[in-house]
Design a protein around this motif. Structure first.
Motif, PDB file in Angstrom:
ATOM      1  N   GLN A 197      -3.485  -5.545  11.785  1.00 14.55           N
ATOM      2  CA  GLN A 197      -2.844  -4.694  10.787  1.00 14.55           C
ATOM      3  C   GLN A 197      -3.647  -4.647   9.488  1.00 14.55           C
ATOM      4  O   GLN A 197      -3.718  -3.603   8.828  1.00 14.55           O
ATOM      5  CB  GLN A 197      -1.416  -5.182  10.508  1.00 14.55           C
ATOM      6  CG  GLN A 197      -0.435  -5.010  11.662  1.00 14.55           C
ATOM      7  CD  GLN A 197      -0.024  -3.555  11.875  1.00 14.55           C
ATOM      8  OE1 GLN A 197      -0.598  -2.629  11.287  1.00 14.55           O
ATOM      9  NE2 GLN A 197       0.966  -3.338  12.730  1.00 14.55           N
ATOM     10  N   THR A 198      -4.258  -5.760   9.143  1.00  8.47           N
ATOM     11  CA  THR A 198      -5.079  -5.787   7.926  1.00  8.47           C
ATOM     12  C   THR A 198      -6.258  -4.831   8.047  1.00  8.47           C
ATOM     13  O   THR A 198      -6.570  -4.081   7.110  1.00  8.47           O
ATOM     14  CB  THR A 198      -5.588  -7.216   7.652  1.00  8.47           C
ATOM     15  OG1 THR A 198      -4.470  -8.074   7.405  1.00  8.47           O
ATOM     16  CG2 THR A 198      -6.522  -7.248   6.439  1.00  8.47           C
ATOM     17  N   LEU A 199      -6.922  -4.850   9.200  1.00  7.58           N
ATOM     18  CA  LEU A 199      -8.047  -3.932   9.407  1.00  7.58           C
ATOM     19  C   LEU A 199      -7.569  -2.486   9.310  1.00  7.58           C
ATOM     20  O   LEU A 199      -8.206  -1.653   8.651  1.00  7.58           O
ATOM     21  CB  LEU A 199      -8.704  -4.174  10.762  1.00  7.58           C
ATOM     22  CG  LEU A 199      -9.872  -3.237  11.087  1.00  7.58           C
ATOM     23  CD1 LEU A 199     -11.071  -3.548  10.198  1.00  7.58           C
ATOM     24  CD2 LEU A 199     -10.269  -3.318  12.560  1.00  7.58           C
ATOM     25  N   ALA A 200      -6.483  -2.188   9.981  1.00  5.29           N
ATOM     26  CA  ALA A 200      -5.981  -0.808  10.002  1.00  5.29           C
ATOM     27  C   ALA A 200      -5.646  -0.329   8.593  1.00  5.29           C
ATOM     28  O   ALA A 200      -6.050   0.770   8.190  1.00  5.29           O
ATOM     29  CB  ALA A 200      -4.756  -0.722  10.904  1.00  5.29           C
ATOM     30  N   LYS A 201      -4.928  -1.117   7.846  1.00  4.02           N
ATOM     31  CA  LYS A 201      -4.519  -0.704   6.500  1.00  4.02           C
ATOM     32  C   LYS A 201      -5.712  -0.617   5.557  1.00  4.02           C
ATOM     33  O   LYS A 201      -5.779   0.280   4.703  1.00  4.02           O
ATOM     34  CB  LYS A 201      -3.473  -1.674   5.960  1.00  4.02           C
ATOM     35  CG  LYS A 201      -2.145  -1.597   6.702  1.00  4.02           C
ATOM     36  CD  LYS A 201      -1.155  -2.642   6.202  1.00  4.02           C
ATOM     37  CE  LYS A 201       0.151  -2.583   6.985  1.00  4.02           C
ATOM     38  NZ  LYS A 201       1.113  -3.626   6.538  1.00  4.02           N
ATOM     39  N   ALA A 202      -6.668  -1.527   5.707  1.00  9.12           N
ATOM     40  CA  ALA A 202      -7.858  -1.492   4.852  1.00  9.12           C
ATOM     41  C   ALA A 202      -8.674  -0.226   5.104  1.00  9.12           C
ATOM     42  O   ALA A 202      -9.180   0.400   4.163  1.00  9.12           O
ATOM     43  CB  ALA A 202      -8.712  -2.734   5.086  1.00  9.12           C
ATOM     44  N   LEU A 203      -8.810   0.156   6.370  1.00  9.18           N
ATOM     45  CA  LEU A 203      -9.552   1.372   6.683  1.00  9.18           C
ATOM     46  C   LEU A 203      -8.810   2.605   6.191  1.00  9.18           C
ATOM     47  O   LEU A 203      -9.423   3.527   5.622  1.00  9.18           O
ATOM     48  CB  LEU A 203      -9.795   1.474   8.186  1.00  9.18           C
ATOM     49  CG  LEU A 203     -10.551   2.728   8.643  1.00  9.18           C
ATOM     50  CD1 LEU A 203     -11.942   2.806   8.019  1.00  9.18           C
ATOM     51  CD2 LEU A 203     -10.648   2.775  10.166  1.00  9.18           C
ATOM     52  N   GLN A 204      -7.509   2.641   6.397  1.00  6.36           N
ATOM     53  CA  GLN A 204      -6.727   3.777   5.906  1.00  6.36           C
ATOM     54  C   GLN A 204      -6.879   3.929   4.392  1.00  6.36           C
ATOM     55  O   GLN A 204      -7.042   5.042   3.877  1.00  6.36           O
ATOM     56  CB  GLN A 204      -5.256   3.599   6.298  1.00  6.36           C
ATOM     57  CG  GLN A 204      -5.008   3.763   7.799  1.00  6.36           C
ATOM     58  CD  GLN A 204      -3.662   3.237   8.258  1.00  6.36           C
ATOM     59  OE1 GLN A 204      -3.005   2.466   7.553  1.00  6.36           O
ATOM     60  NE2 GLN A 204      -3.234   3.640   9.445  1.00  6.36           N
ATOM     61  N   LYS A 205      -6.847   2.820   3.681  1.00  5.11           N
ATOM     62  CA  LYS A 205      -7.028   2.870   2.230  1.00  5.11           C
ATOM     63  C   LYS A 205      -8.444   3.320   1.878  1.00  5.11           C
ATOM     64  O   LYS A 205      -8.630   4.129   0.958  1.00  5.11           O
ATOM     65  CB  LYS A 205      -6.752   1.487   1.627  1.00  5.11           C
ATOM     66  CG  LYS A 205      -6.887   1.446   0.115  1.00  5.11           C
ATOM     67  CD  LYS A 205      -6.579   0.056  -0.429  1.00  5.11           C
ATOM     68  CE  LYS A 205      -6.721   0.023  -1.954  1.00  5.11           C
ATOM     69  NZ  LYS A 205      -6.436  -1.337  -2.495  1.00  5.11           N
ATOM     70  N   GLU A 206      -9.427   2.842   2.609  1.00  3.05           N
ATOM     71  CA  GLU A 206     -10.835   3.161   2.323  1.00  3.05           C
ATOM     72  C   GLU A 206     -11.094   4.661   2.401  1.00  3.05           C
ATOM     73  O   GLU A 206     -11.846   5.206   1.586  1.00  3.05           O
ATOM     74  CB  GLU A 206     -11.729   2.420   3.328  1.00  3.05           C
ATOM     75  CG  GLU A 206     -13.205   2.748   3.241  1.00  3.05           C
ATOM     76  CD  GLU A 206     -13.894   2.128   2.041  1.00  3.05           C
ATOM     77  OE1 GLU A 206     -15.003   2.586   1.695  1.00  3.05           O
ATOM     78  OE2 GLU A 206     -13.320   1.189   1.444  1.00  3.05           O
ATOM     79  N   ILE A 207     -10.504   5.329   3.374  1.00  2.34           N
ATOM     80  CA  ILE A 207     -10.796   6.753   3.564  1.00  2.34           C
ATOM     81  C   ILE A 207      -9.770   7.665   2.896  1.00  2.34           C
ATOM     82  O   ILE A 207      -9.840   8.893   3.027  1.00  2.34           O
ATOM     83  CB  ILE A 207     -10.904   7.099   5.060  1.00  2.34           C
ATOM     84  CG1 ILE A 207      -9.567   6.911   5.770  1.00  2.34           C
ATOM     85  CG2 ILE A 207     -12.000   6.287   5.729  1.00  2.34           C
ATOM     86  CD1 ILE A 207      -9.562   7.390   7.213  1.00  2.34           C
ATOM     87  N   GLY A 208      -8.823   7.074   2.179  1.00  5.77           N
ATOM     88  CA  GLY A 208      -7.832   7.873   1.475  1.00  5.77           C
ATOM     89  C   GLY A 208      -6.723   8.419   2.358  1.00  5.77           C
ATOM     90  O   GLY A 208      -6.082   9.416   2.009  1.00  5.77           O
ATOM     91  N   ALA A 209      -6.485   7.779   3.501  1.00  6.70           N
ATOM     92  CA  ALA A 209      -5.418   8.208   4.397  1.00  6.70           C
ATOM     93  C   ALA A 209      -4.120   7.471   4.055  1.00  6.70           C
ATOM     94  O   ALA A 209      -4.112   6.520   3.262  1.00  6.70           O
ATOM     95  CB  ALA A 209      -5.803   7.923   5.846  1.00  6.70           C
TER      96      ALA A 209
END
Length: 529
Positions: free
Chosen positions: A357-369
């Motif tokens: 979940q940490t990876l998923a949320k970090a990536l979503q935040k990184e790309i502005g999703a």
């Protein structure tokens, strides 16, 4: 059309004692539990396949390492492999068994240009700068289907289950480049059921036109031929092929206003000339023409040809074109989907860890999703969209109009990603992809058992195909007799990048996971989401 399949199937069923089918069908719940347990036992192999194919990162028509690797596993497990089907060097059919019903597993194996990405890293960090990568997640599909097939083989042997299992790769799916050729070559001529699988962030199946976000298409390249001249000293002696390309593009842009809202059309200039001081004698543009049904796709194709010929006349050049790929909009089978949904419900979503979940949320935040992490609930089977809007395409559509088929979406990636990008590769050699692929393999194996042991389900699937799907619509290929698979495509790109990528091929004998081999802590993020 193809009604003889059902008749042939029923005739074959009569050869098998009715009592045997009834007895085995009564054991179906137990056999499904056994299948799920066997898939769990193969988790290490599933993970290795996900990681190994991810590391190959091969573009369409150039999936040589991937095909060699997967067919090697299957041949070691007594599958018969026929290579080079439909004139495609990296295409093959692996078969186990010889009786009815014949069930095909299919999934794609190619990757995306410029999508190289270190797995488990929640920001852009290529393994090889500019290289291809699995920015669609196709590396996981074979892990799903091969795992399911190996489990089915064992159950068929131990429990004397009649039937045939086939595995076929979707070569060059990103080019929509092969499945229409498979159909034309008769690859599905004696097939009863097709179980496709594709990576997603959700766990679902569908029937009919699904959520309505499918389009069919024709992919075509236009090659303009002019006359070279010195661009400064004697431009009047030249005839610019690039001018023709630009005029065609301008004409198409003006015409868009007068096309149906459902159409999608886009292009890239694949040859714009050599250098500015030479009038371009050669230029080329590549179009995708998308629409909701065969007649409208065909109309767009013919309009594109008219635009190209008109641009050639305006510039005193000539033009010819090449069909690279084509795809009917998929239409999926209700009977198979309803059966498959029950197995999705039984398997349920994977259990995601805090690191996942940490990876998923970090990536979503990184790309502005939208930051919401991984999905934790399965998607229910819903009615198809009443008014399809169109969208992406997949050449499984041609298969779905020739044999009853479904497309399992298994949860091996992160929601809210842009698609066809480095971001879609972040999760694809991590525990997220490993867990999602194992869950998908269970559903594929369980669904295949449903149709192996219940002949009436096969009959019902074909009745839906004949009496609903193809009652008023019948398949016509976009291919002409002279069209051939574009097997030369991407050759130069892979020749450039393969030696660099080879340094990073996954070695499962030395490392438990690809993350371990690359020395990547899981997860790696800029900051906590």
């Amino acid at each position: 059309m193809r009604k003889f399949y059902v008749v042939g199937y029923l005739a074959a069923v009569l050869i098998v004692p009715v009592g045997l089918h009834a007895q085995q069908a009564g054991q179906l719940p137990v056999l499904k539990q056994e299948a799920a347990a066997e898939v769990d036992k193969l988790q290490a192999l599933t993970q290795q396949m996900v990681d190994e194919i991810f590391s190959f990162s091969e573009l369409g028509f150039q999936e040589y390492e991937t095909s060699r690797y997967v067919t090697g596993i299957l041949e070691k497990n007594a599958f018969r492999v026929e290579h080079g089907i439909a004139g495609v060097p990296t295409a093959w059919v692996a078969t186990y068994g010889s009786e009815k019903p014949v069930i095909v597993f299919i999934t794609d194996i190619d990757c995306i240009p410029r999508a190289s990405q270190k797995p488990g890293v929640a920001y852009h960090d290529p393994i090889v700068e500019g290289a291809p990568g699995h920015g669609e997640g196709h590396n996981s599909g074979m892990a799903v289907n091969v795992t399911a097939a190996l489990v089915l083989k064992r159950l068929m042997d131990e429990h004397h289950i009649a039937g045939t299992i086939k595995i076929i790769p979707g070569v060059a799916e990103e080019l929509l480049g092969t499945k229409a050729f498979y159909v034309r070559a008769g690859v599905f001529r004696d097939v009863d059921i097709v179980l496709g699988a594709h990576v997603e962030s959700e766990f679902s199946t569908s029937y009919g036109t699904g959520n309505g976000e499918w389009s069919g298409l024709v992919s075509v390249q236009y090659f303009f031929h002019g006359k070279a001249a010195h661009a400064a000293s004697a431009p009047w002696e030249g005839r610019s092929a690039l001018d023709a390309v630009e005029l065609m593009d301008a004409g198409w842009d003006f015409r868009r206003e007068h096309l149906r809202p459902a159409q999608r059309s886009h292009r890239v200039i694949i040859n714009g000339g050599d250098q500015p001081n030479v009038v371009p004698s050669e230029a080329a543009v590549w179009y995708y023409f998308r629409e909701l049904d065969y007649p409208h796709i065909k109309d767009l194709y013919e309009l594109g040809n008219t635009m190209a010929e008109s641009a050639a006349k305006m510039t005193a050049t000539t033009v010819d074109h090449k069909l690279v790929g084509s795809a009917w909009p998929p239409y999926l089978n209700k009977v198979i989907a309803e059966t498959q949904q029950k197995n999705i419900d039984a398997v349920g979503m994977p259990k995601w860890s805090e690191a996942d979940q940490t990876l998923a949320k970090a990536l979503q935040k990184e790309i502005g999703a939208k930051v919401e992490g991984l999905k934790e609930k399965i998607e229910p089977l819903s009615e198809p969209a009443k008014k399809p809007t169109g969208g992406g395409s997949d050449d499984i559509g041609d298969i779905s109009w020739n044999v009853p088929m479904v497309y399992l979406m298994y949860p091996a990636n992160i929601p809210n990603l842009p698609g066809h990008s480095w971001a879609n590769g972040v999760a694809m050699a991590t525990p997220i992809a490993h867990k999602g692929s194992t869950a998908g393999a269970k559903v594929q194996a369980m669904t295949a058992l449903d149709f192996l042991l219940q002949p009436q389900l096969v009959q019902q699937a074909w009745e839906y195909f004949r009496n609903v799907q193809t009652k008023d619509v019948h398949y016509e290929t976009f291919l002409s007799p002279d069209d051939r698979p574009a097997v030369e495509m991407n050759k130069e790109k892979m020749e450039k990048f393969a030696p660099q990528l080879k340094k990073y091929y996954y070695d499962p004998e030395r490392f438990k996971t690809y993350l371990e081999q690359l020395g990547i802590p899981y997860p790696t993020a800029r900051t906590k989401p």
